[in-house]
Design a protein around this motif. Structure first.
Motif, PDB file in Angstrom:
ATOM      1  N   LEU A   6      -3.462  16.087   6.621  1.00  0.00           N
ATOM      2  CA  LEU A   6      -3.770  15.452   5.344  1.00  0.00           C
ATOM      3  C   LEU A   6      -4.902  14.449   5.523  1.00  0.00           C
ATOM      4  N   ILE A   7      -5.787  14.394   4.532  1.00  0.00           N
ATOM      5  CA  ILE A   7      -6.817  13.359   4.444  1.00  0.00           C
ATOM      6  C   ILE A   7      -6.594  12.666   3.109  1.00  0.00           C
ATOM      7  N   LEU A   8      -6.206  11.400   3.149  1.00  0.00           N
ATOM      8  CA  LEU A   8      -5.744  10.672   1.966  1.00  0.00           C
ATOM      9  C   LEU A   8      -6.708   9.526   1.677  1.00  0.00           C
ATOM     10  N   ALA A   9      -7.414   9.608   0.566  1.00  0.00           N
ATOM     11  CA  ALA A   9      -8.412   8.595   0.230  1.00  0.00           C
ATOM     12  C   ALA A   9      -7.921   7.701  -0.901  1.00  0.00           C
ATOM     13  N   ASN A  10      -8.025   6.394  -0.702  1.00  0.00           N
ATOM     14  CA  ASN A  10      -7.692   5.405  -1.726  1.00  0.00           C
ATOM     15  C   ASN A  10      -6.403   5.756  -2.479  1.00  0.00           C
ATOM     16  N   PRO A  11      -5.274   5.887  -1.777  1.00  0.00           N
ATOM     17  CA  PRO A  11      -4.039   6.334  -2.449  1.00  0.00           C
ATOM     18  C   PRO A  11      -3.617   5.395  -3.588  1.00  0.00           C
ATOM     19  N   TRP A  12      -3.125   5.989  -4.637  1.00  0.00           N
ATOM     20  CA  TRP A  12      -2.670   5.264  -5.828  1.00  0.00           C
ATOM     21  C   TRP A  12      -1.291   4.690  -5.575  1.00  0.00           C
ATOM     22  N   THR A  13      -1.102   3.395  -5.847  1.00  0.00           N
ATOM     23  CA  THR A  13       0.183   2.745  -5.570  1.00  0.00           C
ATOM     24  C   THR A  13       0.796   2.079  -6.795  1.00  0.00           C
ATOM     25  N   TYR A  14       0.151   2.198  -7.949  1.00  0.00           N
ATOM     26  CA  TYR A  14       0.676   1.553  -9.149  1.00  0.00           C
ATOM     27  C   TYR A  14       1.728   2.442  -9.801  1.00  0.00           C
ATOM     28  N   ASP A  15       2.897   1.855 -10.093  1.00  0.00           N
ATOM     29  CA  ASP A  15       3.928   2.611 -10.794  1.00  0.00           C
ATOM     30  C   ASP A  15       3.467   2.897 -12.215  1.00  0.00           C
ATOM     31  N   ASP A  16       4.045   3.938 -12.827  1.00  0.00           N
ATOM     32  CA  ASP A  16       3.583   4.378 -14.145  1.00  0.00           C
ATOM     33  C   ASP A  16       3.823   3.345 -15.234  1.00  0.00           C
ATOM     34  N   ASP A  17       4.839   2.512 -15.072  1.00  0.00           N
ATOM     35  CA  ASP A  17       5.146   1.527 -16.107  1.00  0.00           C
ATOM     36  C   ASP A  17       4.052   0.474 -16.140  1.00  0.00           C
ATOM     37  N   GLY A  18       3.468   0.298 -17.308  1.00  0.00           N
ATOM     38  CA  GLY A  18       2.398  -0.685 -17.441  1.00  0.00           C
ATOM     39  C   GLY A  18       2.936  -2.094 -17.544  1.00  0.00           C
ATOM     40  N   ASP A  19       2.027  -3.062 -17.431  1.00  0.00           N
ATOM     41  CA  ASP A  19       2.378  -4.471 -17.563  1.00  0.00           C
ATOM     42  C   ASP A  19       2.514  -4.794 -19.050  1.00  0.00           C
ATOM     43  N   GLY A  45      -3.056 -17.325  -2.850  1.00  0.00           N
ATOM     44  CA  GLY A  45      -2.086 -17.697  -1.830  1.00  0.00           C
ATOM     45  C   GLY A  45      -0.715 -17.102  -2.035  1.00  0.00           C
ATOM     46  N   ALA A  46      -0.555 -16.366  -3.098  1.00  0.00           N
ATOM     47  CA  ALA A  46       0.770 -15.793  -3.386  1.00  0.00           C
ATOM     48  C   ALA A  46       1.076 -14.670  -2.414  1.00  0.00           C
ATOM     49  N   SER A  47       2.274 -14.680  -1.889  1.00  0.00           N
ATOM     50  CA  SER A  47       2.685 -13.623  -0.973  1.00  0.00           C
ATOM     51  C   SER A  47       3.202 -12.433  -1.761  1.00  0.00           C
ATOM     52  N   SER A  48       2.912 -11.238  -1.278  1.00  0.00           N
ATOM     53  CA  SER A  48       3.346 -10.026  -1.969  1.00  0.00           C
ATOM     54  C   SER A  48       4.850  -9.845  -1.828  1.00  0.00           C
ATOM     55  N   ALA A  49       5.509  -9.574  -2.950  1.00  0.00           N
ATOM     56  CA  ALA A  49       6.947  -9.331  -2.903  1.00  0.00           C
ATOM     57  C   ALA A  49       7.213  -7.970  -2.274  1.00  0.00           C
ATOM     58  N   PRO A  50       8.320  -7.837  -1.545  1.00  0.00           N
ATOM     59  CA  PRO A  50       8.645  -6.525  -0.964  1.00  0.00           C
ATOM     60  C   PRO A  50       8.772  -5.468  -2.047  1.00  0.00           C
ATOM     61  N   ALA A  51       8.318  -4.271  -1.739  1.00  0.00           N
ATOM     62  CA  ALA A  51       8.369  -3.186  -2.716  1.00  0.00           C
ATOM     63  C   ALA A  51       9.813  -2.796  -2.984  1.00  0.00           C
ATOM     64  N   ALA A  52      10.141  -2.591  -4.273  1.00  0.00           N
ATOM     65  CA  ALA A  52      11.475  -2.127  -4.626  1.00  0.00           C
ATOM     66  C   ALA A  52      11.694  -0.731  -4.062  1.00  0.00           C
ATOM     67  N   PRO A  53      12.935  -0.408  -3.671  1.00  0.00           N
ATOM     68  CA  PRO A  53      13.201   0.880  -3.011  1.00  0.00           C
ATOM     69  C   PRO A  53      12.719   2.092  -3.785  1.00  0.00           C
ATOM     70  N   GLU A  54      12.790   2.043  -5.126  1.00  0.00           N
ATOM     71  CA  GLU A  54      12.398   3.192  -5.939  1.00  0.00           C
ATOM     72  C   GLU A  54      10.958   3.100  -6.432  1.00  0.00           C
ATOM     73  N   SER A  55      10.216   2.099  -5.973  1.00  0.00           N
ATOM     74  CA  SER A  55       8.837   1.957  -6.409  1.00  0.00           C
ATOM     75  C   SER A  55       7.943   2.980  -5.722  1.00  0.00           C
ATOM     76  N   LEU A  56       6.781   3.218  -6.299  1.00  0.00           N
ATOM     77  CA  LEU A  56       5.850   4.165  -5.697  1.00  0.00           C
ATOM     78  C   LEU A  56       5.405   3.731  -4.306  1.00  0.00           C
ATOM     79  N   PRO A  57       5.054   2.454  -4.069  1.00  0.00           N
ATOM     80  CA  PRO A  57       4.672   2.067  -2.707  1.00  0.00           C
ATOM     81  C   PRO A  57       5.763   2.335  -1.672  1.00  0.00           C
ATOM     82  N   ALA A  58       7.021   2.080  -2.044  1.00  0.00           N
ATOM     83  CA  ALA A  58       8.120   2.331  -1.117  1.00  0.00           C
ATOM     84  C   ALA A  58       8.251   3.818  -0.811  1.00  0.00           C
TER      85      ALA A  58
END
Length: 262
Positions: A123-136, A184-197
């Protein structure tokens, strides 16, 4: 030579293009977003032509509901059957193949991970998308990744014109404070069902080689760096803000792909 063909996926006829080559290692290009197989500004068509000129067959296709293909558009999350059918069609159209390497940019890269296992060799994976479908749903738009904010403010701090605008009161202090607070905000751990996880899990359990390509100035790539921790997966970076590796960046992309096809 370029050939137009079609193949079946769950009762729908999908359109595809084969750039022929005599090599035994082929490249499968999976389109991102709702782009047709030629890509933005024909970028994927040009990439296919360059790779085929080096002797490697290249297969591109429109997934269901996109471009010249029949069926309903299920997005990248529903594209697993499309990719699997495209792999089989590629092998049928180029029977000399012993290896198939898949390339995907943005949510196509994420699709290649989410729908594993697939009958692919690398696999060659470029700029993978990590945003979940639910918008802000807040009134204010979501902030860019902290890495992007840091780079932006550092650049502005070095610019005398930006400092002059600040002293004159021409800068929206509310936006400035909001942006600085995010640095300076630290990133919260990804939720288990999130796309990044899910992507992290897929990368951890991959049974085939993979390479990640990132344009360091691209927000999607910056978000991937912040949200995902690919263990042991090689990452190559290009100092560019081009999400699709346009212009001169296309040569860098072609070179990285050819390295993994050889």
């Amino acid at each position: 030579m370029r050939h137009q063909l079609s193949f079946a996926c769950d009762g729908a006829a999908l359109a595809a293009t084969l750039d022929a080559g005599s090599g035994t290692t082929g490249l499968l290009i999976v389109s991102g977003g709702n782009e047709v197989r030629s890509g933005a500004h024909r970028g994927m068509a040009t990439l296919a032509q360059r790779v085929a000129a080096a002797g490697h067959p290249v297969f591109r296709f429109d997934r269901r509901g996109i471009g010249d293909s029949e069926g309903g558009n299920g997005g990248y999350r529903g594209s697993g059957p499309d990719i699997a059918a495209a792999i089989a069609a590629f092998r049928s159209a180029a029977p000399q193949l012993t290896r198939i390497v898949a390339f995907g940019n943005c949510d196509a890269a994420s699709a290649l991970l989410l729908h594993q296992p697939l009958a692919l060799d690398a696999l060659i994976l470029a700029n993978p998308w990590t945003y979940d479908d639910d918008g802000d749903e807040s009134d204010e738009p979501a902030l860019p990744p902290a890495t992007a904010i840091r780079a932006r403010y550092w650049s502005r701090m070095k610019d005398p014109k930006s400092l002059l605008r600040l002293f004159r009161g021409d800068v929206d202090l509310r936006k400035l404070v909001r942006g600085l607070s995010a640095i300076g905000a630290s990133s919260a751990p990804a939720a288990p069902e999130s796309l990044p996880a899910k992507l992290d899990h897929a990368l951890t359990s991959l049974a085939r080689p993979a390479t990640i390509l990132l344009a360091t100035g691209d927000r999607t790539a910056q978000a991937f760096v912040e949200k995902c921790r690919p263990p042991g997966v090689p990452v190559e970076r290009l100092d560019s803000a081009s999400h699709s590796f346009a212009g001169e960046d296309a040569e860098w992309l072609t070179g990285r792909i050819l390295e993994r096809l050889s």
